[in-house]
Design a protein around this motif. Sequence first.
Motif, PDB file in Angstrom:
ATOM      1  N   PHE A  78       0.833  -1.208   0.000  1.00 47.98           N
ATOM      2  CA  PHE A  78       0.000   0.000   0.000  1.00 47.98           C
ATOM      3  C   PHE A  78       0.867   1.258   0.000  1.00 47.98           C
ATOM      4  N   TYR A  79       1.793   1.349   0.935  1.00 53.49           N
ATOM      5  CA  TYR A  79       2.622   2.562   1.037  1.00 53.49           C
ATOM      6  C   TYR A  79       3.626   2.665  -0.109  1.00 53.49           C
ATOM      7  N   ASN A  80       4.146   1.550  -0.589  1.00 54.36           N
ATOM      8  CA  ASN A  80       5.008   1.585  -1.774  1.00 54.36           C
ATOM      9  C   ASN A  80       4.243   2.153  -2.967  1.00 54.36           C
ATOM     10  N   GLN A  81       2.967   1.769  -3.094  1.00 54.38           N
ATOM     11  CA  GLN A  81       2.160   2.217  -4.230  1.00 54.38           C
ATOM     12  C   GLN A  81       1.805   3.696  -4.135  1.00 54.38           C
ATOM     13  N   ILE A  82       1.304   4.133  -2.981  1.00 53.06           N
ATOM     14  CA  ILE A  82       0.806   5.520  -2.935  1.00 53.06           C
ATOM     15  C   ILE A  82       1.937   6.541  -2.937  1.00 53.06           C
ATOM     16  N   PHE A  83       3.107   6.181  -2.393  1.00 55.42           N
ATOM     17  CA  PHE A  83       4.228   7.125  -2.391  1.00 55.42           C
ATOM     18  C   PHE A  83       5.239   6.849  -3.507  1.00 55.42           C
ATOM     19  N   LYS A 133      -3.936   7.829  -5.262  1.00 53.62           N
ATOM     20  CA  LYS A 133      -3.553   6.417  -5.344  1.00 53.62           C
ATOM     21  C   LYS A 133      -4.077   5.601  -4.164  1.00 53.62           C
ATOM     22  N   VAL A 134      -4.660   6.257  -3.174  1.00 54.72           N
ATOM     23  CA  VAL A 134      -5.092   5.582  -1.949  1.00 54.72           C
ATOM     24  C   VAL A 134      -6.130   4.495  -2.214  1.00 54.72           C
ATOM     25  N   GLU A 135      -7.202   4.807  -2.920  1.00 53.23           N
ATOM     26  CA  GLU A 135      -8.269   3.826  -3.144  1.00 53.23           C
ATOM     27  C   GLU A 135      -7.803   2.687  -4.036  1.00 53.23           C
ATOM     28  N   GLN A 136      -7.033   2.991  -5.052  1.00 55.32           N
ATOM     29  CA  GLN A 136      -6.507   1.978  -5.957  1.00 55.32           C
ATOM     30  C   GLN A 136      -5.607   0.982  -5.203  1.00 55.32           C
ATOM     31  N   CYS A 141      -4.981   0.483   4.112  1.00 54.97           N
ATOM     32  CA  CYS A 141      -5.490  -0.860   3.858  1.00 54.97           C
ATOM     33  C   CYS A 141      -5.576  -1.714   5.125  1.00 54.97           C
ATOM     34  N   GLN A 142      -5.003  -1.256   6.239  1.00 53.56           N
ATOM     35  CA  GLN A 142      -5.047  -1.987   7.504  1.00 53.56           C
ATOM     36  C   GLN A 142      -6.067  -1.408   8.484  1.00 53.56           C
ATOM     37  N   GLY A 143      -6.687  -0.279   8.121  1.00 58.40           N
ATOM     38  CA  GLY A 143      -7.678   0.349   8.992  1.00 58.40           C
ATOM     39  C   GLY A 143      -7.144   1.496   9.822  1.00 58.40           C
TER      40      GLY A 143
END
Length: 135
Positions: free
Chosen positions: A35-40, A96-99, A124-126
């Motif tokens: 998740f964090y690799n993707q959004i940043f 990119k958050v929702e994707q 993605c973990q809440g």
Amino acid sequence: MGGVPLGKKKKAIAIKDYVSWFEIPAVDFQQAVYFYNQIFEIEMVQNITDVNAMAFFPVTTGIGGAVISGTGSIPSDKGPLIYLNGGNDLNNVLNKVEQAGGRIVMPKTFIGEDEGYFAIFIDCQGNKLALHSKN
């Protein structure tokens, strides 16, 4: 006799940064790292031991942090709110958050000319987190 005279307080010394490190808890470690690799658009270095797993946000200067999974690392949307640096325009990250599996709670919102903008999202973990940028 020394000391501070009655009625006068010592001047507080300002601390440069009131945050020195942050950890974002995860149950599904690999999903959170993705998740964090993707959004940043980064590649987090991982350190996995028998006790916990950590993936570090790459920094050259300033405050660092990590995604952490292990005993006591429980994701939550309650408690303190961490504002992550959204770069020049936080929409580049927020879009990119929702994707990547998260949810936007508050879209990019103007604070003021000097302060810039912020947005809030659930990862993605809440975990509830925020982004900040000047533009």
